[in-house]
Design a protein around this motif. Structure first.
Motif, PDB file in Angstrom:
ATOM      1  N   ILE A  33       2.228   0.401 -11.045  1.00 20.31           N
ATOM      2  CA  ILE A  33       2.403  -0.549  -9.945  1.00 20.31           C
ATOM      3  C   ILE A  33       1.829   0.068  -8.679  1.00 20.31           C
ATOM      4  CG2 ILE A  33       4.091  -1.721  -8.463  1.00 20.31           C
ATOM      5  CD1 ILE A  33       5.953  -1.866 -10.882  1.00 20.31           C
ATOM      6  N   THR A  34       1.000  -0.680  -7.982  1.00 20.01           N
ATOM      7  CA  THR A  34       0.426  -0.202  -6.723  1.00 20.01           C
ATOM      8  C   THR A  34       0.472  -1.307  -5.671  1.00 20.01           C
ATOM      9  OG1 THR A  34      -1.818  -0.840  -7.412  1.00 20.01           O
ATOM     10  CG2 THR A  34      -1.143   1.420  -7.867  1.00 20.01           C
ATOM     11  N   ALA A  35       0.284  -0.899  -4.434  1.00 21.26           N
ATOM     12  CA  ALA A  35       0.115  -1.793  -3.281  1.00 21.26           C
ATOM     13  C   ALA A  35       1.206  -2.843  -3.101  1.00 21.26           C
ATOM     14  CB  ALA A  35      -1.249  -2.494  -3.354  1.00 21.26           C
ATOM     15  N   PRO A  36       2.499  -2.481  -3.177  1.00 25.44           N
ATOM     16  CA  PRO A  36       3.520  -3.485  -2.854  1.00 25.44           C
ATOM     17  C   PRO A  36       3.373  -3.906  -1.391  1.00 25.44           C
ATOM     18  CG  PRO A  36       4.485  -1.283  -2.981  1.00 25.44           C
ATOM     19  CD  PRO A  36       3.086  -1.162  -3.458  1.00 25.44           C
ATOM     20  N   THR A  37       3.301  -5.226  -1.147  1.00 23.61           N
ATOM     21  CA  THR A  37       3.010  -5.737   0.195  1.00 23.61           C
ATOM     22  C   THR A  37       3.871  -6.959   0.483  1.00 23.61           C
ATOM     23  OG1 THR A  37       0.710  -5.008  -0.084  1.00 23.61           O
ATOM     24  CG2 THR A  37       1.171  -6.505   1.744  1.00 23.61           C
ATOM     25  N   SER A  87     -13.267  10.311  -8.499  1.00 20.26           N
ATOM     26  CA  SER A  87     -12.695  11.299  -9.409  1.00 20.26           C
ATOM     27  C   SER A  87     -12.443  10.748 -10.799  1.00 20.26           C
ATOM     28  CB  SER A  87     -11.382  11.826  -8.843  1.00 20.26           C
ATOM     29  OG  SER A  87     -10.393  10.803  -8.862  1.00 20.26           O
ATOM     30  N   GLY A  88     -12.372   9.416 -10.921  1.00 21.43           N
ATOM     31  CA  GLY A  88     -12.016   8.774 -12.176  1.00 21.43           C
ATOM     32  C   GLY A  88     -10.685   8.049 -12.116  1.00 21.43           C
ATOM     33  N   ALA A  89      -9.908   8.287 -11.056  1.00 25.43           N
ATOM     34  CA  ALA A  89      -8.667   7.530 -10.869  1.00 25.43           C
ATOM     35  C   ALA A  89      -9.011   6.082 -10.532  1.00 25.43           C
ATOM     36  CB  ALA A  89      -7.837   8.153  -9.755  1.00 25.43           C
ATOM     37  N   LEU A  90      -8.072   5.179 -10.762  1.00 19.75           N
ATOM     38  CA  LEU A  90      -8.327   3.762 -10.495  1.00 19.75           C
ATOM     39  C   LEU A  90      -8.367   3.504  -8.998  1.00 19.75           C
ATOM     40  CD1 LEU A  90      -6.123   1.932 -13.144  1.00 19.75           C
ATOM     41  CD2 LEU A  90      -8.414   2.914 -13.388  1.00 19.75           C
ATOM     42  N   ALA A  91      -9.424   2.836  -8.535  1.00 19.37           N
ATOM     43  CA  ALA A  91      -9.516   2.463  -7.128  1.00 19.37           C
ATOM     44  C   ALA A  91      -8.408   1.464  -6.799  1.00 19.37           C
ATOM     45  CB  ALA A  91     -10.886   1.875  -6.834  1.00 19.37           C
ATOM     46  N   GLU A  92      -7.805   1.616  -5.627  1.00 19.66           N
ATOM     47  CA  GLU A  92      -6.691   0.755  -5.225  1.00 19.66           C
ATOM     48  C   GLU A  92      -7.035   0.000  -3.947  1.00 19.66           C
ATOM     49  OE1 GLU A  92      -2.986   2.817  -4.947  1.00 19.66           O
ATOM     50  OE2 GLU A  92      -3.375   4.038  -6.733  1.00 19.66           O
ATOM     51  N   ALA A 323       4.490  10.498  -5.850  1.00 18.70           N
ATOM     52  CA  ALA A 323       3.190   9.827  -5.880  1.00 18.70           C
ATOM     53  C   ALA A 323       2.352  10.437  -4.772  1.00 18.70           C
ATOM     54  CB  ALA A 323       3.339   8.317  -5.675  1.00 18.70           C
ATOM     55  N   LEU A 324       1.236  11.011  -5.137  1.00 17.32           N
ATOM     56  CA  LEU A 324       0.378  11.647  -4.153  1.00 17.32           C
ATOM     57  C   LEU A 324      -0.055  10.650  -3.089  1.00 17.32           C
ATOM     58  CD1 LEU A 324      -1.900  13.722  -6.552  1.00 17.32           C
ATOM     59  CD2 LEU A 324      -0.172  14.632  -5.021  1.00 17.32           C
ATOM     60  N   ARG A 325       0.064  11.039  -1.824  1.00 20.63           N
ATOM     61  CA  ARG A 325      -0.482  10.215  -0.746  1.00 20.63           C
ATOM     62  C   ARG A 325      -1.975  10.505  -0.654  1.00 20.63           C
ATOM     63  NH1 ARG A 325       2.622   7.429   2.894  1.00 20.63           N
ATOM     64  NH2 ARG A 325       4.873   7.706   2.645  1.00 20.63           N
ATOM     65  N   GLY A 328      -6.848   6.431   2.309  1.00 20.53           N
ATOM     66  CA  GLY A 328      -7.596   5.246   1.911  1.00 20.53           C
ATOM     67  C   GLY A 328      -6.908   4.397   0.869  1.00 20.53           C
ATOM     68  N   GLN A 329      -5.845   4.902   0.255  1.00 25.72           N
ATOM     69  CA  GLN A 329      -5.118   4.109  -0.728  1.00 25.72           C
ATOM     70  C   GLN A 329      -3.861   3.506  -0.101  1.00 25.72           C
ATOM     71  OE1 GLN A 329      -4.254   6.326  -4.277  1.00 25.72           O
ATOM     72  NE2 GLN A 329      -6.370   6.284  -4.976  1.00 25.72           N
ATOM     73  N   PRO A 330      -3.465   2.310  -0.548  1.00 24.02           N
ATOM     74  CA  PRO A 330      -2.252   1.694   0.011  1.00 24.02           C
ATOM     75  C   PRO A 330      -1.031   2.567  -0.265  1.00 24.02           C
ATOM     76  CG  PRO A 330      -3.506   0.116  -1.322  1.00 24.02           C
ATOM     77  CD  PRO A 330      -4.089   1.458  -1.575  1.00 24.02           C
ATOM     78  N   PRO A 331      -0.058   2.596   0.642  1.00 25.40           N
ATOM     79  CA  PRO A 331       1.172   3.352   0.382  1.00 25.40           C
ATOM     80  C   PRO A 331       1.953   2.732  -0.762  1.00 25.40           C
ATOM     81  CG  PRO A 331       1.373   2.056   2.390  1.00 25.40           C
ATOM     82  CD  PRO A 331      -0.057   1.950   1.969  1.00 25.40           C
ATOM     83  N   ARG A 332       2.829   3.537  -1.354  1.00 27.26           N
ATOM     84  CA  ARG A 332       3.617   3.072  -2.491  1.00 27.26           C
ATOM     85  C   ARG A 332       4.881   2.343  -2.068  1.00 27.26           C
ATOM     86  NH1 ARG A 332       1.693   4.701  -7.648  1.00 27.26           N
ATOM     87  NH2 ARG A 332      -0.461   5.227  -7.247  1.00 27.26           N
ATOM     88  N   CYS A 333       5.159   2.281  -0.769  1.00 23.55           N
ATOM     89  CA  CYS A 333       6.361   1.605  -0.281  1.00 23.55           C
ATOM     90  C   CYS A 333       5.995   0.612   0.816  1.00 23.55           C
ATOM     91  CB  CYS A 333       7.377   2.600   0.271  1.00 23.55           C
ATOM     92  SG  CYS A 333       8.101   3.700  -0.967  1.00 23.55           S
ATOM     93  N   ALA A 334       6.675  -0.519   0.844  1.00 24.54           N
ATOM     94  CA  ALA A 334       6.535  -1.514   1.907  1.00 24.54           C
ATOM     95  C   ALA A 334       7.857  -1.576   2.670  1.00 24.54           C
ATOM     96  CB  ALA A 334       6.191  -2.882   1.320  1.00 24.54           C
ATOM     97  N   VAL A 335       7.769  -1.623   3.994  1.00 25.10           N
ATOM     98  CA  VAL A 335       8.957  -1.598   4.847  1.00 25.10           C
ATOM     99  C   VAL A 335       9.272  -3.007   5.330  1.00 25.10           C
ATOM    100  CG1 VAL A 335       9.993  -0.640   6.922  1.00 25.10           C
ATOM    101  CG2 VAL A 335       8.369   0.736   5.595  1.00 25.10           C
ATOM    102  N   GLY A 336      10.467  -3.489   4.989  1.00 24.16           N
ATOM    103  CA  GLY A 336      10.910  -4.795   5.448  1.00 24.16           C
ATOM    104  C   GLY A 336      11.933  -4.674   6.566  1.00 24.16           C
ATOM    105  N   GLU A 337      12.469  -5.814   6.993  1.00 25.03           N
ATOM    106  CA  GLU A 337      13.482  -5.812   8.044  1.00 25.03           C
ATOM    107  C   GLU A 337      14.782  -5.176   7.572  1.00 25.03           C
ATOM    108  OE1 GLU A 337      13.560  -6.889  11.214  1.00 25.03           O
ATOM    109  OE2 GLU A 337      11.499  -7.619  11.337  1.00 25.03           O
ATOM    110  N   ASP A 338      15.123  -5.433   6.311  1.00 28.14           N
ATOM    111  CA  ASP A 338      16.431  -5.014   5.815  1.00 28.14           C
ATOM    112  C   ASP A 338      16.369  -4.047   4.640  1.00 28.14           C
ATOM    113  OD1 ASP A 338      17.788  -6.789   7.621  1.00 28.14           O
ATOM    114  OD2 ASP A 338      17.138  -8.425   6.314  1.00 28.14           O
ATOM    115  N   ALA A 339      15.177  -3.798   4.110  1.00 24.19           N
ATOM    116  CA  ALA A 339      15.107  -2.969   2.915  1.00 24.19           C
ATOM    117  C   ALA A 339      13.723  -2.335   2.774  1.00 24.19           C
ATOM    118  CB  ALA A 339      15.436  -3.799   1.671  1.00 24.19           C
TER     119      ALA A 339
END
Length: 653
Positions: A33-37, A87-92, A323-325, A328-339
């Protein structure tokens, strides 16, 4: 010392029958799972799911969108196929929501074209923007009224350049990687494409990558379909909607967090996480005057804190998965108002999407694409720490106490313990066959110690960890393997050269050699300065002593441990001399080369073949076991021949 215990025991219920063991195919086909938005109104979340297939030898992508309460059935959208990065990793890539939260756009490579796709509640999915060149990135314009996107060289120009290179020959300069086939070397959407070096190191991109980008814009006809403004960033700096800026800075050699108000006032954070020296990123909590603080933990995990600006203390929320930061890749966490919404994975829990509530701290699972696999895992992962800041895990079968044979992986142990760095060590299948895994997060020595300083530090730490486990009766010190990729492969090669405690080894990367040097030493390449800075290596004839220290080519007699090299075609030539010298010296060594592969293998069929052969290698040399699959008969005939002729310093049973 041991620091707690994690366990996953899939106890099959009476209606479930016998538990199916975790296989190498299972590991390859794990969905990530990547790019939760989050949507602008905060009511929905979109994320990308990867779907690797060994049989089809492709990684398909799918976008999901669902309500944040987890009660609705997610909408599933075709995301095309994955494209490997340098490098061969999947582009995100991250999606861009519409201003009214009624839909979103995303990039997808499909039918040989990378364009912008648009989905909305009130209309079917469509490929909205297709250009004569692939779209490389997109987002809202500065005023938010338009969609802007970038393109490079046109597809027709790229096709012409590839045809010319094949037909007319290629001038060899610093951009040409002679380790790769001139006619290709990488598969994208089922087609072989040409790449060229794009940096002094080994970064590479599609031919004509250096054509100046062209910026274009699109004005959606319906105002509701306009792109939403970008959410506050997550990183070393984050700008709030009201203009306040949070920054992680260095002050007098110490890391600090400061907030600069829109009116110029400065507020310094004095809470403990801000003074830990381990801050990795910050992000604003929606419209609140509060920040999420992401603090480095072991194995690339991050402890997340909530800090209200001006307060002297912060609230600890959760620990996110490793998860390595990557820039150029989206972060693994999305910040909401309450969670906080994160793509999460734990040592024995494959990727899933979770929600952590700010008020209660409670974590709720929103999506489990690998739930069936998780239910079959029968292993224990014991967190370990050692002096010097070293961390890692001891992974073992859940129903066996030892002493066990063990395979060491020294590099990174982040997230789900699947294969380690680059996915080369089949960790859970090894435990299924009674072999433990010791995964250690690498710590580099000071630069003044040279690269061999890091290798020696690794060997010392590995030795201490093995001695500790042996003293506890958990491992058999005469049945130890070691393997890895990249830096981890160099550590493995150094270990079997400098120590007699290893009974088998596997490496997945090219190694430094004179051939490696001259393949990359053209004056316009810029490579040699990097090699000299990091390894202290100049031309072989100018620095012979350094070469004899760093490489084993003049020390073949020390390499008695059975060695399996499974390397990408783009790095195979660097190992030719090593492989040939080992074979001519009668050493038990093999080299397998995978076509059209990069540093990290990205083709699912290749990843499974590599996993499977490594599993067989360790089972054979550490336990004397052979798989009875008929197609493997020739493999074992060779290996029995090696075993009959070798003289290992320790038993390989």
């Amino acid at each position: 010392m041991f620091a707690g215990l994690l366990a996953a025991a899939a106890a099959a219920g009476p209606d479930q029958g016998v538990r199916a063991p975790v296989t190498t195919r299972d590991l390859v086909e794990v969905s990530d799972i990547t790019a939760p938005t989050l949507s602008p109104d905060g009511r929905r979340i979109a994320w990308r799911l990867s779907l690797p297939s060994v049989d089809e030898n492709v990684v398909k992508l799918r976008w999901h969108v669902a309500d944040i309460d987890g009660r609705s059935t997610p909408v599933l959208l075709d995301g095309g196929v994955a494209r490997p990065d340098a490098s061969g990793a999947l582009a995100e890539t991250a999606p861009v929501w519409d201003a009214d939260s009624g839909g979103f756009r995303y990039l997808a490579l499909k039918d040989g074209v990378q364009g912008i796709w648009h989905w909305r509640d009130d209309m079917p999915l469509e490929r909205e923007v297709v250009d004569e060149a692939d779209i490389t990135e997109f987002g809202p314009s500065g005023d938010g009224r338009e969609l802007k996107y970038s393109i490079g060289a046109t597809r027709s120009a790229i096709a012409k350049a590839e045809s010319s290179a094949y037909r007319d020959g290629v001038l060899v300069d610093g951009s040409i990687n002679l380790n790769q086939p001139i006619a290709g070397g990488v598969i994208e959407d089922g087609r072989r494409v040409m790449r060229r070096f794009s940096s002094p190191w080994f970064d590479n991109r599609r031919i004509l990558w250096n054509v100046e980008a062209t910026e274009k814009t699109l004005m959606p006809r319906d105002p509701a379909h306009r792109p939403a403004p970008s959410a506050p960033g997550q990183g070393l700096e984050s700008r709030a909607a009201n203009g306040d800026i949070a920054e992680i800075v260095e002050e007098r050699s110490e890391q600090r967090l400061r907030v600069t108000r829109a009116d110029g006032r400065v507020v310094a954070c004095v809470a403990a996480p801000c003074r830990s020296g381990k801050l990795r990123a910050v992000a604003w909590r929606g419209n609140h005057d509060a920040l999420l603080l992401f603090v480095k933990d072991s194995s690339e995990r991050e402890t997340v804190w909530l800090w209200t600006v001006g307060e002297s203390e912060a609230k600890r929320l959760t620990v996110t998965s490793g998860a390595l930061r990557v820039p150029g890749q989206p972060p693994r966490c999305a910040v909401g108002e309450d969670a906080l919404y994160c793509a999460d994975a734990q040592p024995l829990v494959p990727p899933r999407l979770v929600r952590t509530d700010f008020a209660s701290g409670r974590t709720q699972v929103l999506a489990e694409p690998n739930r069936a696999l998780a239910a079959r895992i029968a292993a224990k992962a014991e967190p370990m720490t050692w002096p010097g800041g070293f961390t890692g895990y001891f992974l073992k079968p859940i129903d066996t106490n030892g002493p066990l044979p063990v395979v060491v992986h020294y590099y990174t142990c982040e997230g789900f313990l699947k294969g380690g760095s680059g996915d080369e060590i089949p960790m859970l299948p090894l435990t299924e066959h009674g072999i433990a895994v010791l995964c250690i997060d690498a710590v580099r020595a000071p630069r003044a110690a040279g690269m061999e300083g890091s290798y020696n530090l690794a060997l010392k730490t590995i030795g201490s960890a093995l001695d500790e486990l042996a003293a506890q009766g958990k491992i058999d010190p005469s049945r130890v393997g070691i393997g890895g990729l990249s830096f981890g492969s160099s550590v493995a090669l150094w270990a079997i050269r400098k120590s007699r405690r290893f009974a088998a080894a596997t490496i997945a990367s090219g190694q430094i050699s004179p051939h490696y040097y001259w393949m990359n030493a053209l004056p316009d390449r810029g490579f040699t300065s990097v090699l000299e800075e990091i390894w202290g290596l100049g031309p072989p004839e100018a620095t012979p002593d350094r070469w004899k220290t760093v490489t084993p080519l003049w020390d073949i007699e020390s390499l008695a441990t059975p060695l399996l090299m499974q390397v990408p075609e783009s790095e195979a030539q660097s190992n030719v001399e090593l492989h040939t010298r080992l074979r001519r010296a009668g050493r038990p060594a093999e080299m397998v080369v995978f076509a059209d592969e990069l540093h990290i293998k990205y083709q699912p069929a290749h990843k499974r073949a590599s996993y499977e052969r490594n599993l067989d290698w360790y089972r054979f040399w550490l336990k004397g076991e052979e798989d009875d699959e008929p197609e493997k008969a020739e493999q074992y005939r060779r290996w029995r021949h090696y075993r009959a002729g070798q003289s290992l310093p320790v038993s390989a049973r």
